[in-house]
Write a protein that holds these residues in place. Sequence first.
Motif, short mmCIF file in Angstrom:
data_model
loop_
_atom_site.label_atom_id
_atom_site.label_comp_id
_atom_site.label_asym_id
_atom_site.label_seq_id
_atom_site.Cartn_x
_atom_site.Cartn_y
_atom_site.Cartn_z
N PHE A 52 0.81 -1.22 0.00
CA PHE A 52 0.00 0.00 0.00
C PHE A 52 0.85 1.27 0.00
CE2 PHE A 52 -3.46 2.74 1.88
CZ PHE A 52 -4.30 2.63 0.79
N GLY A 53 2.15 1.14 -0.10
CA GLY A 53 3.01 2.32 -0.20
C GLY A 53 3.26 3.03 1.11
N ILE A 54 2.94 2.39 2.22
CA ILE A 54 3.21 2.99 3.53
C ILE A 54 4.67 2.78 3.91
CG2 ILE A 54 2.65 2.87 6.01
CD1 ILE A 54 -0.18 1.96 5.16
N THR A 55 5.21 1.63 3.51
CA THR A 55 6.59 1.26 3.80
C THR A 55 7.32 0.96 2.50
OG1 THR A 55 5.99 0.30 5.94
CG2 THR A 55 8.07 -0.42 4.99
N GLU A 56 8.56 1.42 2.40
CA GLU A 56 9.37 1.14 1.20
C GLU A 56 10.25 -0.08 1.45
OE1 GLU A 56 12.67 3.30 -1.74
OE2 GLU A 56 11.86 4.35 0.03
N ALA A 57 10.16 -1.06 0.54
CA ALA A 57 10.96 -2.27 0.67
C ALA A 57 12.41 -1.99 0.30
CB ALA A 57 10.40 -3.37 -0.21
N ASN A 58 13.32 -2.76 0.88
CA ASN A 58 14.73 -2.66 0.51
C ASN A 58 15.02 -3.38 -0.80
OD1 ASN A 58 14.68 -2.84 3.77
ND2 ASN A 58 16.27 -1.44 3.08
N ALA A 59 14.20 -4.38 -1.11
CA ALA A 59 14.37 -5.13 -2.36
C ALA A 59 13.03 -5.75 -2.73
CB ALA A 59 15.44 -6.20 -2.19
N GLY A 60 12.93 -6.12 -4.01
CA GLY A 60 11.71 -6.76 -4.48
C GLY A 60 10.91 -5.88 -5.41
N GLU A 61 9.87 -6.45 -6.01
CA GLU A 61 9.04 -5.69 -6.94
C GLU A 61 7.58 -6.11 -6.83
OE1 GLU A 61 10.26 -6.37 -10.91
OE2 GLU A 61 9.92 -8.54 -10.85
N VAL A 62 6.71 -5.23 -7.34
CA VAL A 62 5.28 -5.48 -7.36
C VAL A 62 4.81 -5.42 -8.80
CG1 VAL A 62 3.01 -4.64 -6.62
CG2 VAL A 62 4.96 -4.47 -5.07
N ALA A 63 3.97 -6.39 -9.20
CA ALA A 63 3.41 -6.40 -10.55
C ALA A 63 1.90 -6.55 -10.46
CB ALA A 63 4.01 -7.54 -11.36
N LEU A 64 1.20 -5.78 -11.29
CA LEU A 64 -0.25 -5.87 -11.40
C LEU A 64 -0.60 -6.31 -12.80
CD1 LEU A 64 -1.32 -2.58 -9.57
CD2 LEU A 64 -1.25 -4.90 -8.63
N ASP A 65 -1.35 -7.40 -12.91
CA ASP A 65 -1.72 -7.97 -14.21
C ASP A 65 -0.51 -8.14 -15.11
OD1 ASP A 65 -4.49 -8.11 -13.59
OD2 ASP A 65 -4.68 -5.97 -13.99
N GLY A 66 0.59 -8.58 -14.51
CA GLY A 66 1.80 -8.89 -15.27
C GLY A 66 2.72 -7.73 -15.54
N GLU A 67 2.31 -6.50 -15.19
CA GLU A 67 3.12 -5.31 -15.44
C GLU A 67 3.72 -4.79 -14.13
OE1 GLU A 67 3.77 -3.94 -18.41
OE2 GLU A 67 2.56 -5.45 -19.47
N ALA A 68 5.03 -4.57 -14.12
CA ALA A 68 5.70 -4.04 -12.93
C ALA A 68 5.20 -2.63 -12.64
CB ALA A 68 7.20 -4.05 -13.11
N VAL A 69 4.95 -2.32 -11.37
CA VAL A 69 4.49 -0.98 -10.98
C VAL A 69 5.34 -0.49 -9.82
CG1 VAL A 69 2.12 -1.35 -11.72
CG2 VAL A 69 2.77 -1.93 -9.39
N THR A 70 5.41 0.83 -9.69
CA THR A 70 6.10 1.46 -8.57
C THR A 70 5.06 2.12 -7.67
OG1 THR A 70 8.06 1.89 -9.91
CG2 THR A 70 7.83 3.16 -7.87
N ILE A 71 5.02 1.68 -6.42
CA ILE A 71 4.06 2.23 -5.46
C ILE A 71 4.84 3.00 -4.40
CG2 ILE A 71 2.25 1.69 -3.80
CD1 ILE A 71 1.69 -0.83 -5.45
N LYS A 72 4.76 4.32 -4.47
CA LYS A 72 5.56 5.18 -3.58
C LYS A 72 4.81 5.57 -2.31
CE LYS A 72 8.25 7.20 -7.37
NZ LYS A 72 8.63 8.47 -8.06
#
Length: 498
Positions: A52-72
Amino acid sequence: MEINRLEMRNVTKVYGSVTVLEGVNLAVKAGEVHALIGENGAGKSTLLNVLFGITEANAGEVALDGEAVTIKNPLSARKAGIAMIHQELQHVPELSVAQNMFLGRPLTKQKGLFVDKKAQYEKAILILKRLDTSIDPNVPIKTLKVAQQQIVEIGRALLDDAKIIAMDEPTSSLTPTEFERLAELILDLKKMGVSIIYVSHKMDEIFRVCDRATILRDGKQVGVVNIADETEETIVTRMVGRKIDKINHNTFSTGNEILRVENLGRIPVVKPTSFSVSAGEVLGITGLVGAGRTELLRLIAGLDNKTSGKVYIKGHEIKPHNIKSTIRAGIGLVPEDRKKEGIIKERSVAVNMALPSMRQFTQQGLINGKKLKDVAFGVMSNLNLRPLDIERFIGTLSGGNQQKVIIGRWVAANTEVFLFDEPTRGIDIGAKSEIYNLIEKLAREGKAIIVVSSEMPEVMRISDRVLVIKGGKITAQLTGNEITEENIAQYAISSTVN
């Protein structure tokens, strides 16, 4: 090959020298209800906060419907179609339902100079028609029941056309009937193609609404399972890394009366009530939310003023009947809301443990630090506090360990009567088992125990005798084979008095 609605890949989060998440994966399909399971401290909330973008991960990624997204941040999460319903609902009590639904993103008119209340109302009506037609968008949200407030939160998510809704302990304040309404709503959302991430410590709920589960332990993913293929025992074993022994109920009642209440009442919430509890007995009190269970415990503990009745300990009436006198007489309350009523977060385990019995640790107004630490270490070691650090701030401990400190508080005060109000609320399954063991241990030591709980399996598991309360009045007293879910449910909604 089916593309997942959501994929979180190799998510790692480190705070200082502590790794909270380590290479965690989470995959959720479209229209799936996916449970996220783990003990307190396993990393569930941190993973949701990353999503939900409350915490920033040190590593890893998020994808929605197969597309990588950036959640700040949460705003970018909402724009991506991700919503979160927190355990503590996020609303402004004085504002209307519609205003709360559009909080932070109001509909405006005249080039953004004014809020378009009519447009907000009309859109809120459209959304709420899909969820609960009984909710009026114009009423202050504080006038709604908790279950309805939760529906408003879901409505807020649908305003943003959320494709993924994360629900963090959504039923912590709901009755069984209200949970059934939420379960129906979740299944409706599923049919609409919305993906649900469901976090709960209640296994019956998970088996009721969830399709699959990702299991976390100590910040790592330890399994992804189909719920239909599992049992509660297999899931719990994966979750805690060991088999949880089932406790057979043992009775330690001696028949020697410790506590007696006579015509105790606080009209209109508690009608005049009489009963007693003997040494070694566990008396369960249950009923629907609002039936007067908590109010009855508060009366016994001297927190609220009674309108009638008397309270006796070992045949001696407590006079005056107030919190100071009841503590001295040997009554201790473990409150329902431990965060607000049970602990001082920024104080140590030792200080929190000593709060009602501080006099035994002071000399001429000064605290005897060594005595306090010695007693605290002994009591908390005996109650298996983890970590066994009595100088650590209690607010940094898990819910289960905070509960152990509150129980230890009354052990240190040589308490005769323990009053437990929802003793395992918000506590994971492994810690629940420990709390049950502690209650049984206290009973074995001859303490008189009253447990108020909304969870019928819990009441049945630990009680020698059960009082069912409705509308502030005891409608049944159940013993032995009479203690069944069917009987409890019947008397919780019946006006019959035994």
